[in-house]
Design a protein around this motif. Structure first.
Motif, PDB file in Angstrom:
ATOM      1  N   GLY A 203     -69.097 111.957  26.489  1.00 55.36           N
ATOM      2  CA  GLY A 203     -69.322 113.256  25.867  1.00 55.36           C
ATOM      3  C   GLY A 203     -68.069 114.045  25.580  1.00 55.36           C
ATOM      4  N   ARG A 204     -66.906 113.426  25.712  1.00 51.32           N
ATOM      5  CA  ARG A 204     -65.633 114.112  25.436  1.00 51.32           C
ATOM      6  C   ARG A 204     -64.861 113.353  24.374  1.00 51.32           C
ATOM      7  NH1 ARG A 204     -60.307 114.410  27.561  1.00 51.32           N
ATOM      8  NH2 ARG A 204     -60.658 112.733  29.052  1.00 51.32           N
ATOM      9  N   CYS A 205     -64.287 114.088  23.427  1.00 54.33           N
ATOM     10  CA  CYS A 205     -63.516 113.466  22.360  1.00 54.33           C
ATOM     11  C   CYS A 205     -62.163 113.022  22.899  1.00 54.33           C
ATOM     12  CB  CYS A 205     -63.340 114.441  21.197  1.00 54.33           C
ATOM     13  SG  CYS A 205     -62.509 113.711  19.771  1.00 54.33           S
ATOM     14  N   HIS A 206     -61.932 111.699  22.852  1.00 54.18           N
ATOM     15  CA  HIS A 206     -60.676 111.140  23.355  1.00 54.18           C
ATOM     16  C   HIS A 206     -59.679 110.837  22.245  1.00 54.18           C
ATOM     17  CE1 HIS A 206     -61.402 110.095  27.736  1.00 54.18           C
ATOM     18  NE2 HIS A 206     -62.560 110.585  27.352  1.00 54.18           N
ATOM     19  N   LEU A 207     -60.163 110.548  21.042  1.00 54.01           N
ATOM     20  CA  LEU A 207     -59.275 110.184  19.944  1.00 54.01           C
ATOM     21  C   LEU A 207     -59.775 110.786  18.638  1.00 54.01           C
ATOM     22  CD1 LEU A 207     -58.733 106.334  20.510  1.00 54.01           C
ATOM     23  CD2 LEU A 207     -57.055 108.140  20.914  1.00 54.01           C
ATOM     24  N   ILE A 208     -58.850 111.205  17.806  1.00 53.03           N
ATOM     25  CA  ILE A 208     -59.143 111.640  16.436  1.00 53.03           C
ATOM     26  C   ILE A 208     -58.196 110.885  15.527  1.00 53.03           C
ATOM     27  CG2 ILE A 208     -59.145 113.562  14.804  1.00 53.03           C
ATOM     28  CD1 ILE A 208     -59.634 115.443  17.163  1.00 53.03           C
ATOM     29  N   GLY A 209     -58.747 110.195  14.553  1.00 49.96           N
ATOM     30  CA  GLY A 209     -57.905 109.409  13.659  1.00 49.96           C
ATOM     31  C   GLY A 209     -58.566 109.200  12.315  1.00 49.96           C
ATOM     32  N   PRO A 210     -57.951 108.417  11.461  1.00 44.81           N
ATOM     33  CA  PRO A 210     -58.533 108.137  10.148  1.00 44.81           C
ATOM     34  C   PRO A 210     -59.734 107.203  10.261  1.00 44.81           C
ATOM     35  CG  PRO A 210     -56.533 106.863  10.457  1.00 44.81           C
ATOM     36  CD  PRO A 210     -56.644 107.769  11.650  1.00 44.81           C
ATOM     37  N   HIS A 211     -60.472 107.139   9.189  1.00 50.93           N
ATOM     38  CA  HIS A 211     -61.578 106.180   9.088  1.00 50.93           C
ATOM     39  C   HIS A 211     -61.004 104.828   8.676  1.00 50.93           C
ATOM     40  CE1 HIS A 211     -65.230 104.254   7.479  1.00 50.93           C
ATOM     41  NE2 HIS A 211     -65.896 105.086   8.267  1.00 50.93           N
ATOM     42  N   PRO A 212     -61.594 103.714   9.106  1.00 53.41           N
ATOM     43  CA  PRO A 212     -61.071 102.398   8.718  1.00 53.41           C
ATOM     44  C   PRO A 212     -61.006 102.170   7.210  1.00 53.41           C
ATOM     45  CG  PRO A 212     -62.604 102.167  10.529  1.00 53.41           C
ATOM     46  CD  PRO A 212     -62.694 103.597  10.092  1.00 53.41           C
ATOM     47  N   ASP A 213     -61.858 102.853   6.441  1.00 56.51           N
ATOM     48  CA  ASP A 213     -61.812 102.703   4.984  1.00 56.51           C
ATOM     49  C   ASP A 213     -60.608 103.378   4.353  1.00 56.51           C
ATOM     50  OD1 ASP A 213     -64.153 101.275   5.099  1.00 56.51           O
ATOM     51  OD2 ASP A 213     -65.438 102.915   4.410  1.00 56.51           O
ATOM     52  N   SER A 214     -59.986 104.314   5.063  1.00 59.55           N
ATOM     53  CA  SER A 214     -58.814 105.028   4.545  1.00 59.55           C
ATOM     54  C   SER A 214     -57.811 105.217   5.680  1.00 59.55           C
ATOM     55  CB  SER A 214     -59.229 106.380   3.956  1.00 59.55           C
ATOM     56  OG  SER A 214     -60.031 107.112   4.882  1.00 59.55           O
ATOM     57  N   PRO A 215     -57.261 104.120   6.196  1.00 59.42           N
ATOM     58  CA  PRO A 215     -56.464 104.183   7.424  1.00 59.42           C
ATOM     59  C   PRO A 215     -55.175 104.987   7.311  1.00 59.42           C
ATOM     60  CG  PRO A 215     -56.312 102.002   6.415  1.00 59.42           C
ATOM     61  CD  PRO A 215     -57.378 102.733   5.681  1.00 59.42           C
ATOM     62  N   GLN A 216     -54.699 105.213   6.092  1.00 65.65           N
ATOM     63  CA  GLN A 216     -53.451 105.962   5.928  1.00 65.65           C
ATOM     64  C   GLN A 216     -53.670 107.466   5.813  1.00 65.65           C
ATOM     65  OE1 GLN A 216     -50.704 104.368   6.378  1.00 65.65           O
ATOM     66  NE2 GLN A 216     -51.661 102.338   6.365  1.00 65.65           N
ATOM     67  N   ASP A 217     -54.928 107.888   5.716  1.00 65.13           N
ATOM     68  CA  ASP A 217     -55.221 109.312   5.549  1.00 65.13           C
ATOM     69  C   ASP A 217     -55.291 109.993   6.906  1.00 65.13           C
ATOM     70  OD1 ASP A 217     -55.333 109.368   2.744  1.00 65.13           O
ATOM     71  OD2 ASP A 217     -57.383 108.600   2.755  1.00 65.13           O
ATOM     72  N   THR A 218     -54.187 110.561   7.319  1.00 61.72           N
ATOM     73  CA  THR A 218     -54.111 111.233   8.613  1.00 61.72           C
ATOM     74  C   THR A 218     -54.995 112.475   8.622  1.00 61.72           C
ATOM     75  OG1 THR A 218     -51.830 110.491   8.848  1.00 61.72           O
ATOM     76  CG2 THR A 218     -52.544 112.288  10.281  1.00 61.72           C
ATOM     77  N   PRO A 219     -55.796 112.668   9.658  1.00 63.77           N
ATOM     78  CA  PRO A 219     -56.639 113.870   9.722  1.00 63.77           C
ATOM     79  C   PRO A 219     -55.812 115.144   9.650  1.00 63.77           C
ATOM     80  CG  PRO A 219     -57.310 112.280  11.378  1.00 63.77           C
ATOM     81  CD  PRO A 219     -56.029 111.761  10.788  1.00 63.77           C
ATOM     82  N   PRO A 220     -56.293 116.156   8.954  1.00 67.20           N
ATOM     83  CA  PRO A 220     -55.540 117.405   8.866  1.00 67.20           C
ATOM     84  C   PRO A 220     -55.472 118.108  10.210  1.00 67.20           C
ATOM     85  CG  PRO A 220     -57.715 117.668   7.903  1.00 67.20           C
ATOM     86  CD  PRO A 220     -57.558 116.208   8.207  1.00 67.20           C
ATOM     87  N   PRO A 221     -54.399 118.851  10.463  1.00 67.50           N
ATOM     88  CA  PRO A 221     -54.234 119.486  11.779  1.00 67.50           C
ATOM     89  C   PRO A 221     -55.283 120.547  12.076  1.00 67.50           C
ATOM     90  CG  PRO A 221     -52.520 120.193  10.237  1.00 67.50           C
ATOM     91  CD  PRO A 221     -53.229 119.067   9.585  1.00 67.50           C
ATOM     92  N   ASP A 222     -55.968 121.057  11.047  1.00 66.97           N
ATOM     93  CA  ASP A 222     -56.948 122.109  11.303  1.00 66.97           C
ATOM     94  C   ASP A 222     -58.325 121.562  11.674  1.00 66.97           C
ATOM     95  OD1 ASP A 222     -57.475 121.077   8.795  1.00 66.97           O
ATOM     96  OD2 ASP A 222     -58.023 123.008   7.911  1.00 66.97           O
ATOM     97  N   PHE A 223     -58.480 120.229  11.675  1.00 66.44           N
ATOM     98  CA  PHE A 223     -59.771 119.684  12.094  1.00 66.44           C
ATOM     99  C   PHE A 223     -59.947 119.882  13.593  1.00 66.44           C
ATOM    100  CE2 PHE A 223     -62.229 116.219  14.019  1.00 66.44           C
ATOM    101  CZ  PHE A 223     -63.449 116.448  13.409  1.00 66.44           C
ATOM    102  N   ASP A 224     -61.114 120.405  13.982  1.00 61.17           N
ATOM    103  CA  ASP A 224     -61.394 120.682  15.386  1.00 61.17           C
ATOM    104  C   ASP A 224     -62.707 119.996  15.764  1.00 61.17           C
ATOM    105  OD1 ASP A 224     -61.680 121.638  17.919  1.00 61.17           O
ATOM    106  OD2 ASP A 224     -61.726 123.767  17.379  1.00 61.17           O
ATOM    107  N   ALA A 225     -62.625 119.003  16.622  1.00 58.84           N
ATOM    108  CA  ALA A 225     -63.813 118.259  17.030  1.00 58.84           C
ATOM    109  C   ALA A 225     -64.744 119.088  17.897  1.00 58.84           C
ATOM    110  CB  ALA A 225     -63.398 116.997  17.790  1.00 58.84           C
ATOM    111  N   ALA A 226     -64.304 120.271  18.321  1.00 53.82           N
ATOM    112  CA  ALA A 226     -65.131 121.093  19.207  1.00 53.82           C
ATOM    113  C   ALA A 226     -66.449 121.499  18.553  1.00 53.82           C
ATOM    114  CB  ALA A 226     -64.369 122.342  19.635  1.00 53.82           C
TER     115      ALA A 226
END
Length: 295
Positions: A203-226
Motif C-alpha cells: 500500500g505504499r508507493c516505492h517507485l515512480i518511473g516511465p511506462h514500458p511503452d515510453s521508457p525515455q519519458d521521465t515523469p514530471p517532477p510535479d507528479f504526486d502519487a499521494a
C-alpha cells in the motif's frame, strides 16, 4: 524472499532473457532465485510440472509473464505443496489483474467504466447503453489492444452500435483464447502526457518511473502519487502497479492497475532498484505470517 522467474523456453536451466537482469540483481543481493516453466504454467493442469525445479522454501515473489487468474491459483497451490507461499494470494492476484476487482475503490480516479460477463452481442449492446453516448475505449478485464487503436480499441460513438460491434469483434479476434472475462467499455478521456508507472508494495508507493511503452519519458517532477495513496492502500493488495496519465485540463488520471508480479519494468529503471524495493518491502513478512492470509 525467493524470486521466481520464467526459464528460457529453449534452455530451461537458464532465466528467460527478459527477466535475466532482475534475477542477476536478486542473486547479488543474496536472494534465492528459482526457475518456473511458463509454457507449462499457462496450460490448465500444468502447474506441478511448471514448478518442479523450485526447491527453496519460504515466501516468494513472482516476476514473469502474465498468466490467467485460474492458472495463478494452480501455481499458488503447486508452490504451497512445496512449502512456498506466494506474496500475493490467488484472490489478491485476481483483484489486481482483472479490472472489476479494483474499479469500485478507484473509480473516482479513473474513467467511468462498465463491463460485460462474456462476449455476447446483447450483453455488449446493454453495456453501450449503460455507459451512455460519446466516445469510448474497449478492453477486456485484463488487457487492451491499444496498439490497434482504430481497429480494436477506440469507439468514436457508442450510439453507433454496429460500428462499435465491429471494433469489439476485431478485439475478440485479436485476443483470441487470451480474452479474459468479457468486454470493458470506458469513457474516452483525452490525455496529454505519456503514461507513468508507479510501483506499490504494502500500500505504499516505492517507485515512480516511465511506462514500458515510453521508457525515455521521465515523469514530471510535479507528479504526486499521494492522490492514489489511500484508495490503493484500501485495496489491501501486497504488490501492484498503477499507471497514470495527465488529462487535458491538468488532472492526473489512473489508466490501469495491475499485479506487480506480471507488470513489465521499463529498461530505464535499473533492475537493482526494483529488486531492492521488493526485498525491503517484503522483509517483515515471514512464511508463517503469509500462510495465515486467506487463500
Amino acid at each position: 524472499m525467493i524470486l521466481l522467474v520464467p526459464a528460457d523456453s529453449l534452455r530451461p536451466r537458464r532465466v528467460d532473457d527478459h527477466f535475466a537482469a532482475e534475477a542477476e540483481a536478486a542473486r547479488a543481493l543474496g536472494i534465492d532465485v528459482a526457475l518456473v516453466d511458463h509454457d507449462r504454467l499457462a496450460r490448465r493442469g500444468g502447474a506441478e510440472e511448471a514448478v518442479r525445479r523450485v526447491h527453496a522454501e519460504g515466501v516468494a515473489v513472482y516476476r514473469g509473464w502474465m498468466v490467467r487468474s485460474e492458472r495463478y491459483a494452480e501455481f499458488a497451490g503447486a508452490l504451497r505443496r512445496r512449502n512456498i507461499v506466494l506474496c500475493t494470494t490467488p484472490e489478491q492476484y485476481r483483484r489486481a489483474h482483472e479490472m472489476p476487482g479494483w474499479y469500485a475503490e478507484l473509480s473516482a480516479l479513473t474513467p467511468r467504466s462498465v463491463w460485460t460477463i462474456g462476449t455476447a452481442r446483447p450483453e455488449f449492446d446493454r453495456a453501450l447503453q449503460r455507459l451512455g453516448a460519446g466516445p469510448a475505449v474497449l478492453r477486456d478485464y485484463s488487457k487492451s489492444m491499444k496498439h490497434y487503436w482504430n481497429d480494436a480499441a477506440f469507439i468514436p460513438e457508442t450510439g453507433d452500435g454496429a460500428a462499435a460491434w465491429r471494433v469489439a469483434n476485431r478485439f475478440r479476434e485479436l485476443r483470441g483464447a487470451d480474452l479474459t472475462g468479457g468486454f470493458v467499455l470506458r469513457t474516452y478521456e483525452p490525455f496529454v502526457s505519456a503514461e507513468i508507472r508507479t510501483w506499490w508494495i504494502g500500500g505504499r508507493c516505492h517507485l515512480i518511473g516511465p511506462h514500458p511503452d515510453s521508457p525515455q519519458d521521465t515523469p514530471p517532477p510535479d507528479f504526486d502519487a499521494a492522490v492514489a495513496q489511500q484508495p490503493i492502500r484500501d485495496l489491501g493488495l501486497p504488490f501492484v502497479t498503477a499507471d497514470f496519465a495527465l488529462r487535458a485540463g491538468g488532472t492526473w488520471r489512473l489508466i490501469e492497475l495491475g499485479d506487480g508480479q506480471v507488470s513489465d519494468r521499463p529498461r530505464t529503471i535499473p533492475p537493482e532498484t526494483l529488486v531492492e524495493a521488493l526485498r525491503d518491502g517484503f522483509a517483515p513478512v515471514s512464511p508463517a505470517g503469509a500462510a495465515s492470509v486467506d487463500q
